[in-house]
Design a protein around this motif. Sequence first.
Motif, PDB file in Angstrom:
ATOM      1  N   GLY A 164     107.434   4.981  29.098  1.00  0.00           N
ATOM      2  CA  GLY A 164     106.939   3.642  28.995  1.00  0.00           C
ATOM      3  C   GLY A 164     106.010   3.592  27.337  1.00  0.00           C
ATOM      4  N   TYR A 165     105.683   2.207  27.008  1.00  0.00           N
ATOM      5  CA  TYR A 165     104.978   2.083  25.912  1.00  0.00           C
ATOM      6  C   TYR A 165     103.531   2.286  26.000  1.00  0.00           C
ATOM      7  N   LEU A 166     102.606   2.702  25.242  1.00  0.00           N
ATOM      8  CA  LEU A 166     101.343   2.887  25.402  1.00  0.00           C
ATOM      9  C   LEU A 166     100.788   2.831  23.996  1.00  0.00           C
ATOM     10  N   ASP A 167      99.318   2.509  23.892  1.00  0.00           N
ATOM     11  CA  ASP A 167      98.516   2.525  22.757  1.00  0.00           C
ATOM     12  C   ASP A 167      97.499   3.804  22.695  1.00  0.00           C
ATOM     13  N   VAL A 168      97.296   4.079  21.378  1.00  0.00           N
ATOM     14  CA  VAL A 168      96.417   5.357  21.551  1.00  0.00           C
ATOM     15  C   VAL A 168      95.190   4.802  20.712  1.00  0.00           C
ATOM     16  N   GLN A 169      93.872   4.919  21.357  1.00  0.00           N
ATOM     17  CA  GLN A 169      92.642   4.669  20.509  1.00  0.00           C
ATOM     18  C   GLN A 169      91.992   5.823  20.131  1.00  0.00           C
ATOM     19  N   PRO A 170      91.744   5.977  18.833  1.00  0.00           N
ATOM     20  CA  PRO A 170      90.993   7.139  18.484  1.00  0.00           C
ATOM     21  C   PRO A 170      89.647   7.060  18.633  1.00  0.00           C
ATOM     22  N   VAL A 171      88.800   8.152  18.975  1.00  0.00           N
ATOM     23  CA  VAL A 171      87.437   7.946  19.444  1.00  0.00           C
ATOM     24  C   VAL A 171      86.739   9.301  18.736  1.00  0.00           C
ATOM     25  N   ASP A 172      85.562   9.302  18.550  1.00  0.00           N
ATOM     26  CA  ASP A 172      84.883  10.485  17.879  1.00  0.00           C
ATOM     27  C   ASP A 172      85.039  11.703  18.919  1.00  0.00           C
ATOM     28  N   LYS A 173      85.086  12.663  18.366  1.00  0.00           N
ATOM     29  CA  LYS A 173      85.217  14.093  19.055  1.00  0.00           C
ATOM     30  C   LYS A 173      84.355  14.226  20.353  1.00  0.00           C
ATOM     31  N   ARG A 174      84.492  14.805  21.304  1.00  0.00           N
ATOM     32  CA  ARG A 174      83.221  14.811  22.293  1.00  0.00           C
ATOM     33  C   ARG A 174      82.857  16.210  22.407  1.00  0.00           C
ATOM     34  N   ARG A 175      81.708  16.459  22.918  1.00  0.00           N
ATOM     35  CA  ARG A 175      81.255  17.947  22.965  1.00  0.00           C
ATOM     36  C   ARG A 175      81.764  18.543  24.254  1.00  0.00           C
ATOM     37  N   GLN A 176      82.385  17.804  25.224  1.00  0.00           N
ATOM     38  CA  GLN A 176      83.006  18.312  26.259  1.00  0.00           C
ATOM     39  C   GLN A 176      84.204  17.685  26.762  1.00  0.00           C
ATOM     40  N   TYR A 177      85.102  18.471  27.324  1.00  0.00           N
ATOM     41  CA  TYR A 177      86.329  17.642  27.929  1.00  0.00           C
ATOM     42  C   TYR A 177      86.411  18.001  29.125  1.00  0.00           C
ATOM     43  N   SER A 178      86.290  17.236  30.490  1.00  0.00           N
ATOM     44  CA  SER A 178      86.256  17.612  31.669  1.00  0.00           C
ATOM     45  C   SER A 178      87.602  17.584  32.341  1.00  0.00           C
TER      46      SER A 178
END
Length: 127
Positions: free
Chosen positions: A86-100
């Motif tokens: 399907g279709y989607l949009d990507v929203q860029p955000v600042d880098k995270r200190r951690q990814y869970s």
Amino acid sequence: MSYGMNRSANAFKVFAVPVKAVTCETTVAQFCPYKKLTRHCPRLYCPRNCLRETRARVIGSEYYSDKSSICRAAVHAGVIQNHSGGYLDVQPVDKRRQYSGSYQNGISSESLQNPSDGKAFRVFAVI
């Protein structure tokens, strides 16, 4: 017909949104590297059955590392269905200190602490 007004008002602009088809392995870092938060990726179309692409990594939950597969992250987040794509949009955000990491919608995502580079993104369904 449009009408002029004497008072200033909020404004908006209507324009066509480009759509790019990507593969199950495509990452934000490869396809749409961004330098500022105002930079956006085009609207994307993901193919179906990305669940099978186990070589394509997913790092994070809700917020994903830009090294993640865009389409597999979208399935993981539940914004597209694996059987249909399907279709989607990507929203860029600042880098995270951690990814869970987590297990959602048939995909196990990885955790990552203190990444040295890259940005993060969120995915949204297009309805």
